[in-house]
Design an enzyme around this catalytic site. Structure first.
Site, PDB file in Angstrom:
ATOM      1  N   ASP A 180      23.061 -98.680 -55.021  1.00  0.00           N
ATOM      2  CA  ASP A 180      21.729 -98.088 -55.164  1.00  0.00           C
ATOM      3  C   ASP A 180      21.279 -98.046 -56.627  1.00  0.00           C
ATOM      4  O   ASP A 180      22.096 -98.083 -57.555  1.00  0.00           O
ATOM      5  CB  ASP A 180      21.691 -96.684 -54.564  1.00  0.00           C
ATOM      6  CG  ASP A 180      22.622 -95.722 -55.288  1.00  0.00           C
ATOM      7  OD1 ASP A 180      23.775 -96.119 -55.580  1.00  0.00           O
ATOM      8  OD2 ASP A 180      22.210 -94.578 -55.568  1.00  0.00           O
ATOM      9  N   GLU A 241      24.994 -93.370 -55.133  1.00  0.00           N
ATOM     10  CA  GLU A 241      25.616 -92.853 -56.357  1.00  0.00           C
ATOM     11  C   GLU A 241      24.618 -92.052 -57.180  1.00  0.00           C
ATOM     12  O   GLU A 241      24.979 -91.050 -57.809  1.00  0.00           O
ATOM     13  CB  GLU A 241      26.169 -94.020 -57.185  1.00  0.00           C
ATOM     14  CG  GLU A 241      27.029 -93.603 -58.372  1.00  0.00           C
ATOM     15  CD  GLU A 241      26.238 -93.324 -59.638  1.00  0.00           C
ATOM     16  OE1 GLU A 241      26.797 -92.737 -60.583  1.00  0.00           O
ATOM     17  OE2 GLU A 241      25.037 -93.690 -59.690  1.00  0.00           O
TER      18      GLU A 241
END
Length: 373
Positions: A180, A241
């Site tokens: 991400d 994350e």
């Protein structure tokens, strides 16, 4: 850029140095280059704050990673720093510096493919918890490399790579990066100007952490092409994350067997962190009593005033060399002429030591409790 190959000659060298370098868990990473290692380099952002830049993948070659565990008495925090173009060194502030040099540089990275992969990945929008398209691409490429893959219940992509040669039966090594990126990350248009990759200024670049993904994928590709001896590898491409490591925190660790992990993400070029801080998310809701501030203010209890008293009694910012704390968000009140009935606070505390973060949280809680009483 981090490419991983372990060679028994350097493991022996590391064993000789182990008696001199003492820290709880030491990770040694050696970068060998045809010319000075440039890697990824952050530059100041544009006035919009959205232009992310990094140096191109130029003249890179093989990196060597050696990991071991030291049982000697811990010393101050250890950091890798680049000592010269040929090697990386491990040092403590009060200890001698050690540098390991690599005598061979093979196999050479496929620079063109490396760049092509990076451009392909950053063009795929993957904000936190919307990584499906990128995960599908990565899994397809891993399957073509004859790698076993699986996706866990929350969306983390896990891959298993068999070892080769003399190191085939060694303990596995874990490589990790996250899929991400922060927003805005739609319609990313990466361009290369000289040796710099940047966006058009309307989005993030996504090098955090697609640069790490590229490094790992190119490593796997080159290991398969060259048949270099290496231990078994476990790979995790995690989700979420940027939203407090949601993917990693929900990972089923029974699926992994590696005693050591290299997380290819963040930090400055020439530095490798061997530990990270505990993080506590702090939420507090203060309930007061509403009243009209111009007619009967004495009947109200201001939640904002209580919050102000509580925060004023908290020690925030740098607590000590290992610990920090902050109150970052305050939301409360409903209208100008009403005593605010409720306030919500959102903050955090961080420390390298569990006891210290627990002590800081207790002090923050006491400040809130005392203000409310």
């Amino acid at each position: 850029l981090l490419l991983i190959v372990v060679n028994s000659r350097f493991i022996n060298l590391a064993s000789q140095l182990q008696g001199d370098i003492s820290c709880p868990c030491t990770i040694m990473v050696r970068i060998a280059t045809v010319s000075p290692f440039t890697g990824w380099r952050k530059r100041p952002t544009s006035s919009s704050g959205r232009t992310a830049t990094a140096t191109a993948f130029t003249r890179m070659s093989l990196a060597l990673a050696i990991c071991w565990h030291s049982t000697t008495v811990p010393r101050p925090a250890t950091t890798w720093v680049s000592s010269d173009p040929r090697g990386w060194s491990l040092h403590n502030r009060d200890q001698p510096r050690y540098t390991i040099y690599m005598t061979s540089i093979q196999p050479v990275i496929n620079e063109r493919r490396l760049l092509q992969r990076f451009f392909q990945y950053v063009k795929i929008s993957s904000p936190s918890h919307q990584e499906t398209e990128l995960r599908t691409v990565l899994r397809s490429q891993l399957v073509r490399l004859k790698t076993k893959t699986k996706v866990d219940g929350v969306g983390n992509l896990i891959a298993y790579v068999a070892g080769q040669g003399k190191l085939a039966t060694s303990a596995p090594l874990l490589l990790s990066a996250h899929m991400d990126t922060v927003k805005p990350c739609k319609r990313i248009r990466p361009v290369m100007r000289g040796d710099v990759i940047m966006t058009d200024g309307k989005s993030v670049l996504g090098a955090d952490d697609k640069a790490g993904i590229v490094a790992i994928m190119e490593t796997l590709q080159r290991l398969r092409e060259t048949k270099v001896d290496h231990p078994p590898l476990e790979v995790i491409f995690s989700i979420g994350e940027e939203t407090f490591s949601d993917g990693a925190s929900q990972l089923d660790y029974s699926l992994l067997h590696a005693p050591y992990a290299i997380v290819v993400d963040g930090g400055n070029v020439g530095e490798i962190d061997y530990k990270s801080a505990y993080l506590a998310d702090v939420h507090a809701t203060i309930n007061g009593k509403a009243a009209h501030s111009g007619i009967e203010p004495e009947k109200g209890i201001s939640a904002i005033q209580i919050a102000a008293v509580a925060i004023s009694k908290m020690k925030l910012g740098r607590i000590d060399q290992d610990t920090t704390a902050n109150i970052g968000l305050i939301r409360g009140g409903s209208i100008r002429n009403a005593i605010p009935a409720q306030v919500k606070l959102h903050g955090e505390a961080r420390s390298f030591y569990k006891r210290k973060i627990e002590d800081q949280l207790e002090r923050m809680y006491k400040a809130l409790q005392d203000a409310c009483e």
